[in-house]
Design a protein around this motif. Structure first.
Motif, PDB file in Angstrom:
ATOM      1  N   LEU A   1       4.619   5.621  -5.273  1.00  0.00           N
ATOM      2  CA  LEU A   1       4.762   5.618  -6.731  1.00  0.00           C
ATOM      3  C   LEU A   1       3.706   6.492  -7.397  1.00  0.00           C
ATOM      4  O   LEU A   1       3.987   7.161  -8.403  1.00  0.00           O
ATOM      5  N   SER A   2       2.513   6.508  -6.833  1.00  0.00           N
ATOM      6  CA  SER A   2       1.463   7.377  -7.375  1.00  0.00           C
ATOM      7  C   SER A   2       1.802   8.843  -7.158  1.00  0.00           C
ATOM      8  O   SER A   2       1.583   9.684  -8.049  1.00  0.00           O
TER       9      SER A   2
ATOM     10  N   THR B   1       0.822  -1.206   0.000  1.00  0.00           N
ATOM     11  CA  THR B   1       0.000   0.000   0.000  1.00  0.00           C
ATOM     12  C   THR B   1       0.857   1.257   0.000  1.00  0.00           C
ATOM     13  O   THR B   1       0.628   2.181  -0.792  1.00  0.00           O
ATOM     14  N   THR B   2       1.846   1.310   0.887  1.00  0.00           N
ATOM     15  CA  THR B   2       2.701   2.495   0.956  1.00  0.00           C
ATOM     16  C   THR B   2       3.523   2.664  -0.318  1.00  0.00           C
ATOM     17  O   THR B   2       3.731   3.794  -0.787  1.00  0.00           O
TER      18      THR B   2
ATOM     19  N   ILE C   1      14.201  -0.363   4.131  1.00  0.00           N
ATOM     20  CA  ILE C   1      13.673  -0.715   5.455  1.00  0.00           C
ATOM     21  C   ILE C   1      13.020  -2.098   5.434  1.00  0.00           C
ATOM     22  O   ILE C   1      13.174  -2.884   6.376  1.00  0.00           O
ATOM     23  N   PHE C   2      12.293  -2.419   4.362  1.00  0.00           N
ATOM     24  CA  PHE C   2      11.571  -3.680   4.311  1.00  0.00           C
ATOM     25  C   PHE C   2      12.387  -4.821   3.700  1.00  0.00           C
ATOM     26  O   PHE C   2      11.864  -5.923   3.553  1.00  0.00           O
ATOM     27  N   SER C   3      13.645  -4.570   3.322  1.00  0.00           N
ATOM     28  CA  SER C   3      14.438  -5.635   2.709  1.00  0.00           C
ATOM     29  C   SER C   3      15.751  -5.894   3.430  1.00  0.00           C
ATOM     30  O   SER C   3      16.116  -7.050   3.649  1.00  0.00           O
TER      31      SER C   3
ATOM     32  N   LEU D   1      13.592   9.466  -2.705  1.00  0.00           N
ATOM     33  CA  LEU D   1      14.298   9.089  -1.479  1.00  0.00           C
ATOM     34  C   LEU D   1      13.396   8.312  -0.535  1.00  0.00           C
ATOM     35  O   LEU D   1      13.832   7.369   0.134  1.00  0.00           O
ATOM     36  N   LEU D   2      12.118   8.680  -0.471  1.00  0.00           N
ATOM     37  CA  LEU D   2      11.178   7.935   0.375  1.00  0.00           C
ATOM     38  C   LEU D   2      10.976   6.518  -0.148  1.00  0.00           C
ATOM     39  O   LEU D   2      10.897   5.560   0.634  1.00  0.00           O
ATOM     40  N   ILE D   3      10.882   6.364  -1.466  1.00  0.00           N
ATOM     41  CA  ILE D   3      10.745   5.024  -2.047  1.00  0.00           C
ATOM     42  C   ILE D   3      11.981   4.190  -1.764  1.00  0.00           C
ATOM     43  O   ILE D   3      11.898   3.003  -1.389  1.00  0.00           O
ATOM     44  N   LEU D   4      13.157   4.793  -1.923  1.00  0.00           N
ATOM     45  CA  LEU D   4      14.398   4.078  -1.633  1.00  0.00           C
ATOM     46  C   LEU D   4      14.484   3.690  -0.156  1.00  0.00           C
ATOM     47  O   LEU D   4      14.890   2.565   0.179  1.00  0.00           O
TER      48      LEU D   4
END
Length: 241
Positions: free
Chosen positions: A73-74, A67-68, A192-194, A184-187
């Motif tokens: 991306l949107s 979701t995030t 964080i999740f990987s 930067l937020l996507i990166l």
């Protein structure tokens, strides 16, 4: 006889007192897995974040991560107003469709189940004044700390700290020339999740290519370095695409 009875009773008394003393630290210490003095709410929230990042519940973490990531991306492709409008329209489409579907089923089956969201409509979501003041007080603590830090840095209370901030902002100008805030937020989300999962999987020296030095340091074998390198390359390619 009195002295003999007193002597025979004294070991039992001393043993009971020693047992009480030994049980006292155990009661005060608590279980090893108990939360520290930060409070049950703070410990519970930190444990929930830890479980979310380390994918303890795959469905929950997958939902949050997906979701995030879709929202970020949107936002990278559309404006904030468009993203919010589409999200609200999607939510309304789901709820209205389900409401109409249940109404049709009830009309066909001639049942009286009532509103499908009645259980959620009856939930009390009012915020009490006490809870509101608690949230405001907690926020004010962080706001006051931030204001003191800003004043201390910009009014050069410590020259070294102010110079550190200046150098950091100068480096951030180069980062801003390459990436924007959404990128930067996507990166950050991808890392964080990987990265924690990869670290947890390969941190055991007996099962993974980690090797510990005699001095206490940790070194990685070429396999681990190649894995991390490939991991970062995939993330950068996703951002570029």
């Amino acid at each position: 006889m009195a002295e003999l009875s007193a002597a025979t009773q004294s070991p039992s008394v001393s043993s009971s007192s020693s047992g009480a003393e030994s049980s006292a630290p155990g009661g005060s210490g608590g279980s090893p897995g108990a939360c520290p003095a930060l409070g049950a709410k703070s410990c519970g929230s930190s444990c929930a974040v830890h479980d979310l990042i380390f994918w303890r519940d795959v469905k929950k973490t997958g939902f949050v991560f997906g979701t995030t990531l879709i929202v970020l991306l949107s936002l990278a492709a559309f404006s904030v107003i468009s993203v919010v409008s589409y999200l609200i329209l999607a939510l309304l489409t789901v709820t209205i469709s389900f409401r109409v579907y249940k109404s049709v089923i009830q009309a066909v089956q001639k049942s009286e189940e009532g509103h499908p969201f009645k259980a959620y409509l009856d939930v009390d979501i009012t915020l009490s004044s006490e809870a509101f003041h608690n949230y405001v007080n907690a926020a004010m603590v962080h706001i006051n700390k931030a204001l003191k830090l800003i004043i201390r840095l910009f009014l050069v209370e410590d020259l070294v700290d102010s110079l550190k901030l200046a150098v950091f902002m100068w480096l951030m100008t180069y980062v801003g020339a390459v990436f924007n805030g959404i990128t930067l937020l996507i990166l950050a989300e991808l890392l964080i999740f990987s990265v924690p999962v990869v670290y947890e999987k390969y941190k055991d020296p007996s099962k993974t290519p980690w090797s510990c030095k005699e001095k206490g340091g940790i070194s990685t074998k070429p396999e681990m370095q190649q894995l991390l390198k490939h991991h970062l390359i995939v993330i950068m390619l996703l951002l570029v695409l």
